[in-house]
Design a protein around this motif. Structure first.
Motif, PDB file in Angstrom:
ATOM      1  N   LYS A  24       1.509 -27.797  19.473  1.00  0.00           N
ATOM      2  CA  LYS A  24       1.225 -26.349  19.462  1.00  0.00           C
ATOM      3  C   LYS A  24       1.777 -25.653  20.700  1.00  0.00           C
ATOM      4  O   LYS A  24       2.326 -24.557  20.615  1.00  0.00           O
ATOM      5  CB  LYS A  24      -0.278 -26.105  19.341  1.00  0.00           C
ATOM      6  N   GLN A  25       1.618 -26.282  21.882  1.00  0.00           N
ATOM      7  CA  GLN A  25       2.080 -25.611  23.114  1.00  0.00           C
ATOM      8  C   GLN A  25       3.574 -25.790  23.331  1.00  0.00           C
ATOM      9  O   GLN A  25       4.262 -24.870  23.724  1.00  0.00           O
ATOM     10  CB  GLN A  25       1.322 -26.131  24.342  1.00  0.00           C
ATOM     11  N   LEU A  26       4.098 -27.012  23.100  1.00  0.00           N
ATOM     12  CA  LEU A  26       5.520 -27.258  23.373  1.00  0.00           C
ATOM     13  C   LEU A  26       6.396 -27.057  22.139  1.00  0.00           C
ATOM     14  O   LEU A  26       7.615 -26.981  22.243  1.00  0.00           O
ATOM     15  CB  LEU A  26       5.734 -28.679  23.907  1.00  0.00           C
ATOM     16  N   GLY A  27       5.787 -27.029  20.973  1.00  0.00           N
ATOM     17  CA  GLY A  27       6.564 -26.809  19.752  1.00  0.00           C
ATOM     18  C   GLY A  27       7.295 -28.041  19.240  1.00  0.00           C
ATOM     19  O   GLY A  27       8.180 -27.925  18.393  1.00  0.00           O
ATOM     20  N   LEU A  28       6.952 -29.228  19.780  1.00  0.00           N
ATOM     21  CA  LEU A  28       7.534 -30.448  19.217  1.00  0.00           C
ATOM     22  C   LEU A  28       6.768 -30.787  17.943  1.00  0.00           C
ATOM     23  O   LEU A  28       5.704 -30.233  17.679  1.00  0.00           O
ATOM     24  CB  LEU A  28       7.446 -31.602  20.237  1.00  0.00           C
ATOM     25  N   PRO A  47      10.575 -36.032  18.122  1.00  0.00           N
ATOM     26  CA  PRO A  47      11.946 -35.799  18.565  1.00  0.00           C
ATOM     27  C   PRO A  47      12.033 -34.578  19.485  1.00  0.00           C
ATOM     28  O   PRO A  47      11.387 -33.551  19.239  1.00  0.00           O
ATOM     29  CB  PRO A  47      12.717 -35.554  17.263  1.00  0.00           C
ATOM     30  N   ALA A  48      12.832 -34.739  20.568  1.00  0.00           N
ATOM     31  CA  ALA A  48      13.050 -33.644  21.528  1.00  0.00           C
ATOM     32  C   ALA A  48      14.533 -33.656  21.854  1.00  0.00           C
ATOM     33  O   ALA A  48      14.966 -34.347  22.765  1.00  0.00           O
ATOM     34  CB  ALA A  48      12.205 -33.857  22.778  1.00  0.00           C
ATOM     35  N   GLY A  49      15.330 -32.935  21.083  1.00  0.00           N
ATOM     36  CA  GLY A  49      16.776 -32.979  21.266  1.00  0.00           C
ATOM     37  C   GLY A  49      17.302 -34.356  20.893  1.00  0.00           C
ATOM     38  O   GLY A  49      16.934 -34.911  19.857  1.00  0.00           O
ATOM     39  N   GLU A  50      18.129 -34.921  21.788  1.00  0.00           N
ATOM     40  CA  GLU A  50      18.743 -36.219  21.472  1.00  0.00           C
ATOM     41  C   GLU A  50      17.794 -37.384  21.700  1.00  0.00           C
ATOM     42  O   GLU A  50      18.045 -38.496  21.249  1.00  0.00           O
ATOM     43  CB  GLU A  50      19.989 -36.408  22.332  1.00  0.00           C
ATOM     44  N   ALA A  51      16.735 -37.144  22.465  1.00  0.00           N
ATOM     45  CA  ALA A  51      15.780 -38.222  22.740  1.00  0.00           C
ATOM     46  C   ALA A  51      14.460 -37.917  22.031  1.00  0.00           C
ATOM     47  O   ALA A  51      14.324 -36.900  21.341  1.00  0.00           O
ATOM     48  CB  ALA A  51      15.574 -38.360  24.240  1.00  0.00           C
TER      49      ALA A  51
END
Ligand code: CMX
Length: 137
Positions: A24-28, A47-51
């Motif tokens: 909710k806070q970081l949107g992951l 998932p957070a981009g490529e990692a």
């Protein structure tokens, strides 16, 4: 030897308590949940981009993550690097005298082969090597 950072493992007491912050806070978004009996953990993969961020919750008091939480509290537990040939990478490190937790690979999330390098050889950080399963496996 190393292709990229595959994931960062973060030890938490409870996935249920930690997930609202990351989602909710970081949107992951947790795209996969898995229990890994070999490592005595339950994981949520975000998932957070490529990692990927791997939240780790212990499933037993003798889990390495339970011991980590007891000694150091919640926080970054390990960094995992993707390699193409984990067996060759381990042989090379072992030959050079690097302290390996696993001299041969074990089974990690998503059927990956994984092995850990002891923090005492890596200047205080627990490092993981990971090789993705081949399509024919
Ligand atoms: N990061 C950095 N240092 C760590 C650590 C970590 N994650 N875990 C332990 N340490 C430190 C300890 O605090 C200790 O430091 P001091 O000597 O300064 O007190 C030192 O490493 C050695 O500890 P130890 O007594 O030899 O061993 P532990 O029983 O604490 O176990 C370790 C440490 C790394 C060998 C163990 O946690 C292990 O085998 N880890 C690999 C498996 C694992 O972590 N699995 C969970 C994740 C699974 C997954 O992602 O799939």
């Amino acid at each position: 030897m190393i292709r990229k950072i595959d994931h960062i493992g973060i030890a938490v007491k409870s996935l249920e308590a930690a997930l609202p912050f990351y989602e909710k806070q970081l949107g992951l978004k947790a795209t996969r949940f898995e229990e890994i009996p070999d490592q005595k953990v339950r994981v949520a993969m975000l998932p957070a981009g490529e990692a990927t961020i791997e939240l780790l919750e212990p499933t037993s008091p003798d889990s390495p993550v339970a011991k980590f939480l007891e000694k150091r509290g919640e926080g970054i537990h390990h960094i995992a690097f993707a390699v193409d040939d984990i067996a060759a990478a381990l042989r090379k490190l072992d030959k050079s005298g690097v302290c390996l937790v696993d001299k041969t690979p074990r089974r990690g999330e998503s059927g990956k082969q994984i092995a850990f390098i002891h923090p005492k050889s890596a200047f205080g950080s627990l490092l993981e090597l990971t090789e993705a399963p081949h399509h024919s496996d």
